[in-house]
Design a protein around this motif. Sequence first.
Motif, short mmCIF file in Angstrom:
data_model
loop_
_atom_site.label_atom_id
_atom_site.label_comp_id
_atom_site.label_asym_id
_atom_site.label_seq_id
_atom_site.Cartn_x
_atom_site.Cartn_y
_atom_site.Cartn_z
N ILE A 106 0.82 -1.22 0.00
CA ILE A 106 0.00 0.00 0.00
C ILE A 106 0.86 1.26 0.00
N THR A 107 2.00 1.22 0.68
CA THR A 107 2.83 2.43 0.72
C THR A 107 3.44 2.68 -0.65
N ALA A 108 3.81 1.61 -1.34
CA ALA A 108 4.33 1.75 -2.71
C ALA A 108 3.23 2.32 -3.61
N ILE A 154 8.79 -2.71 -8.20
CA ILE A 154 9.29 -4.10 -8.17
C ILE A 154 8.66 -4.81 -6.99
N GLU A 155 8.05 -5.93 -7.25
CA GLU A 155 7.40 -6.69 -6.18
C GLU A 155 7.94 -8.13 -6.21
N ALA A 156 8.38 -8.57 -5.04
CA ALA A 156 8.96 -9.92 -4.94
C ALA A 156 7.92 -11.00 -5.21
N GLY A 204 0.72 -6.50 -1.28
CA GLY A 204 1.29 -6.66 0.07
C GLY A 204 0.26 -7.12 1.08
N SER A 205 0.54 -6.81 2.34
CA SER A 205 -0.34 -7.33 3.40
C SER A 205 -1.70 -6.62 3.40
N ALA A 206 -1.80 -5.49 2.71
CA ALA A 206 -3.10 -4.82 2.64
C ALA A 206 -4.07 -5.52 1.68
N TRP A 208 -5.91 -6.89 4.69
CA TRP A 208 -6.15 -6.05 5.87
C TRP A 208 -7.64 -5.83 6.14
N GLY A 209 -7.91 -5.41 7.39
CA GLY A 209 -9.30 -5.14 7.75
C GLY A 209 -9.75 -3.78 7.26
N GLY A 210 -8.78 -2.87 7.07
CA GLY A 210 -9.11 -1.55 6.56
C GLY A 210 -9.56 -0.56 7.62
N ALA A 211 -9.19 -0.80 8.89
CA ALA A 211 -9.45 0.21 9.93
C ALA A 211 -8.38 1.29 9.80
N VAL A 212 -8.82 2.53 9.58
CA VAL A 212 -7.84 3.57 9.24
C VAL A 212 -7.97 4.83 10.11
N LEU A 256 12.65 -10.35 -6.84
CA LEU A 256 13.16 -10.05 -5.50
C LEU A 256 14.43 -9.21 -5.60
N VAL A 257 14.39 -8.02 -5.03
CA VAL A 257 15.62 -7.20 -4.98
C VAL A 257 16.49 -7.76 -3.86
N ARG A 258 17.73 -8.06 -4.22
CA ARG A 258 18.62 -8.69 -3.24
C ARG A 258 19.66 -7.72 -2.69
N GLY A 262 -1.93 1.46 12.30
CA GLY A 262 -0.91 2.36 11.78
C GLY A 262 -0.93 2.66 10.29
N THR A 263 -1.69 1.90 9.50
CA THR A 263 -1.44 1.96 8.06
C THR A 263 -1.76 3.31 7.44
N LEU A 264 -2.78 3.99 7.95
CA LEU A 264 -3.07 5.32 7.39
C LEU A 264 -1.88 6.25 7.61
C1 LIG Z 1 -4.89 -9.70 8.46
C2 LIG Z 1 -4.39 -8.28 8.52
C3 LIG Z 1 -5.25 -7.27 8.94
C4 LIG Z 1 -4.79 -5.95 8.98
N1 LIG Z 1 -5.69 -4.98 9.32
C5 LIG Z 1 -5.27 -3.70 9.39
C6 LIG Z 1 -6.18 -2.66 9.70
O1 LIG Z 1 -7.39 -2.89 9.86
N2 LIG Z 1 -5.70 -1.41 9.82
C7 LIG Z 1 -4.39 -1.12 9.64
O2 LIG Z 1 -4.01 0.04 9.80
N3 LIG Z 1 -3.51 -2.08 9.29
C8 LIG Z 1 -3.91 -3.36 9.16
N4 LIG Z 1 -3.03 -4.34 8.81
C9 LIG Z 1 -1.62 -3.96 8.54
C10 LIG Z 1 -1.45 -3.44 7.13
O3 LIG Z 1 -1.85 -4.42 6.22
C11 LIG Z 1 0.02 -3.06 6.91
O4 LIG Z 1 0.40 -2.09 7.87
C12 LIG Z 1 0.27 -2.46 5.56
O5 LIG Z 1 -0.32 -3.21 4.54
C13 LIG Z 1 1.78 -2.37 5.31
O6 LIG Z 1 2.01 -1.88 4.02
P1 LIG Z 1 3.49 -1.70 3.48
O7 LIG Z 1 3.41 -1.15 2.12
O8 LIG Z 1 4.27 -0.96 4.49
O9 LIG Z 1 4.14 -3.15 3.50
P2 LIG Z 1 3.69 -4.55 2.89
O10 LIG Z 1 2.25 -4.64 2.75
O11 LIG Z 1 4.40 -5.58 3.68
O12 LIG Z 1 4.28 -4.51 1.42
C14 LIG Z 1 5.65 -4.59 1.17
C15 LIG Z 1 5.84 -5.38 -0.10
O13 LIG Z 1 7.22 -5.31 -0.44
C16 LIG Z 1 7.60 -6.53 -1.00
N5 LIG Z 1 9.06 -6.69 -0.81
C17 LIG Z 1 9.70 -6.81 0.36
N6 LIG Z 1 11.02 -6.92 0.14
C18 LIG Z 1 11.20 -6.89 -1.18
C19 LIG Z 1 12.34 -7.00 -2.01
N7 LIG Z 1 13.55 -7.12 -1.50
N8 LIG Z 1 12.17 -6.96 -3.35
C20 LIG Z 1 10.92 -6.81 -3.89
N9 LIG Z 1 9.80 -6.70 -3.14
C21 LIG Z 1 9.95 -6.75 -1.81
C22 LIG Z 1 6.81 -7.57 -0.22
O14 LIG Z 1 6.68 -8.74 -0.98
C23 LIG Z 1 5.50 -6.86 0.05
O15 LIG Z 1 4.50 -7.22 -0.87
C24 LIG Z 1 -3.45 -5.65 8.68
C25 LIG Z 1 -2.60 -6.66 8.26
C26 LIG Z 1 -3.06 -7.97 8.16
C27 LIG Z 1 -2.13 -9.02 7.68
#
Ligand SMILES: Cc1cc2nc3c(=O)[nH]c(=O)nc-3n(C[C@H](O)[C@H](O)[C@H](O)COP(=O)(O)OP(=O)(O)OC[C@H]3O[C@@H](n4cnc5c(N)ncnc54)[C@H](O)[C@@H]3O)c2cc1C
Lengths: 529, 165
Positions: free
Chosen positions: A16-18, A36-38, A85-87, A90-94, A230-232, A508-510
């Motif tokens: 989501i941040t990307a 780039i997504e692994a 990613g993990s979003a 996610w539940g989407g509470a923001v 995957l970026v190494r 924290g996600t918002l």
């Molecule tokens: C079940 C669940 C419920 C959630 N509910 C909530 C909620 O209600 N409210 C809330 O605020 N948050 C919630 N979260 C948390 C939220 O999903 C995360 O905080 C948020 O998605 C993080 O986003 P991100 O972009 O920082 O990282 P990520 O979502 O982890 O994305 C990072 C991406 O980078 C990729 N990556 C990593 N390393 C490399 C590499 N070397 N090369 C290429 N790609 C790479 C990974 O594969 C990954 O897809 C929940 C999470 C889960 C799992």
Amino acid sequence: MTRVVESDVCIIGGGITAAMVAERLAERTSATITVIEAGGRTASLEERAGTRARMLAYGENPFPNDHIPDQTGTGEMYRQMVVGGSAMHWGGAVPRYSPEDFRLRSLYGVGFDWPISFDDIEPYYQEAEERIGVAGEQGPPDCDPRSKPYPMPPLPLSYNLARMREWTERAEVPFWTQPWARNTEPYRGRNVCERCDTCAVCPTGAKYTPDFAFDRLLADGRIGLVDRTLVRRLELEPGSDRIAVAHALDRAAPGDPVEFHAGTFVVAAGHAWSSHLLLLSATGRFPDGLANRTGNLGRYMTGHWYVSGYINLPMRLYPGIFANNSLLSHRFASPGPLDRYLRHDLRLWESGVGRQPRLRDDDGRLLWGDEIMADWRTRTESGATARIRAYYDVIPDGDSRLTLDAARTNSLGDPMPRIDYRAAQATLDLESHTRDTITGRFEHLARAADGTVRSTSGSRLFEHPGGGCRMGDDPATSVVDRWGRTHDHENLFVVGAPTIVSSGCANGTLTFCALSLMAAEEIGREMPA
Amino acid sequence: MGAAPVPLPGETLRAVAEAVLPAELGDDGRERAVAAFERWCEGLEPVAELSHPYLVPETRYSGPDPRPGWAAQLEGLDKECMSRHGVSLAGLDTAGRRKLLEQPLEGAGPGLGSPANGGHVAAALMAHFYSSPVATDLCYGVTIAKQQCRGLEGAGARPAMGAQP
Ligand SMILES: Cc1cc2nc3c(=O)[nH]c(=O)nc-3n(C[C@H](O)[C@H](O)[C@H](O)COP(=O)(O)OP(=O)(O)OC[C@H]3O[C@@H](n4cnc5c(N)ncnc54)[C@H](O)[C@@H]3O)c2cc1C
């Protein structure tokens, strides 16, 4: 043969941040952008009704192939590595963090101040809410400050939550509807929430998931998305501290290395993999990892803890009307002056706990046929249960660390991350006061309904984790500046969760998204309009 | 996809259902509950990847295939009934069937758990039924229709009375 991909901006990670960074840069600049997504792609929107049905029936993962089998670490980490990613799950509470979160040291003498204030981040909160599509209700302005209305009206309170809100009003604790990344109106081409109540996988597309943003940007030809790659390692320009290349492995063609060349690199790899990649990229002049001249990389890993409980309420509720909506209060996140530090949120949900059908009664006797139904009815007619939870602020510790784990490698031989979370002594010293006070507040709420607290428990899971590349004005104590630019490498940014200074007492996600948009603003200044 | 699932002996399963599911379901309601369980059994994939628990970095899988065991349990029940009472389980009255089920259910409960947790087929059948929206609506006497995509309208109202099994 080595494949070379060139662009102005190279974003590492596809969560989501990307998506926030890519979308803003694509809209406001003419920069060429590669994401780039692994991981690969997972269930499309069309497939989600089917995977949802299997999740409900069998508990199966509704997002198949959302992780890389040998790419995982030790400690609290998300398993998902996938486009979105993990979003995706996610539940989407923001909720937003509170203004106090950014000034803990100044206001309360604990923890750390951020280099930015709530007022600095507020416009980016709004922008993130608009990009995501947030449905919310304005809470009392002193504990829910915002300069503009939510993009969409709130999710409706269910019959259950409306009765619960009447109860909390008697307790004189203000609660309002949780803001959600779910549509209450058609929004940016996505549907309205259908109250399916399985938000981990939304079959209608009403919940925001980052794949929607990527798909739109791809359709518009505004980004290149290189998945399963995957970026190494990041490599410096010869004789300079600028990053020149991201070396990657195409997981579909492991024999052919890929090099990404760009003017600006953005690490958007989440709270674990961002520090991990920088540590893996150690090189001659940066023997302890890139962006780690002052030894702060991987430190101050953080998240919030909680106390939760169940409250017996003498009222008739109907669990299942809308389990995925909840009431929220930030009254105690903005507590005013304090003798002893304690800040927390409160969330309330409908619940069936203690009133589920069962096979044996209190005497251990087997129940048959109509007896089970009769027993179940008696227990639901005699009252209802509310679930309550308070996330509380954990003060980060410098020794709360992500390190490379030589004992655990992936199939390429790269050491995997290991996170040893720790709370600062201040949090440990306050823990019993924290738990007692929060439990007291649960009891106060229960009394206002003539109810009782049936159980409480505490958790030390570091929820909504972040840290590892914390932001600050002083390079001696931080990894990136307020814009996410690493102090050591002018063309290397880290965005979102890794850059937080503390994790507040709200999901924290918002905040991660708002911080990413701040970084995108700074990156955009250097890009052609 | 693994091997084709072992079908459960339908007549004995229905005889168990009569003994353990609520009579207020009526014949049609009970038949719908049994058929739903059979469909659920058909679709079950053993050792399937489960939803990732929050912040757990490892992958989790469901258990081994419970169906061969359940089929054997039903066959065993029928044989035992035959040898003790000279009739199949379907030929025995409800009290007699429950008596036969007491021993196999000895370790089960107090909760109903998840149907896939292995254990006895009678417990799985009950767990499957009681986790359904139909059972919830029957218990509360209203139409909640949990986890059905119901639209946002109407969420604020007390659910309508009169759920039918
Ligand atoms: C079940 C669940 C419920 C959630 N509910 C909530 C909620 O209600 N409210 C809330 O605020 N948050 C919630 N979260 C948390 C939220 O999903 C995360 O905080 C948020 O998605 C993080 O986003 P991100 O972009 O920082 O990282 P990520 O979502 O982890 O994305 C990072 C991406 O980078 C990729 N990556 C990593 N390393 C490399 C590499 N070397 N090369 C290429 N790609 C790479 C990974 O594969 C990954 O897809 C929940 C999470 C889960 C799992």
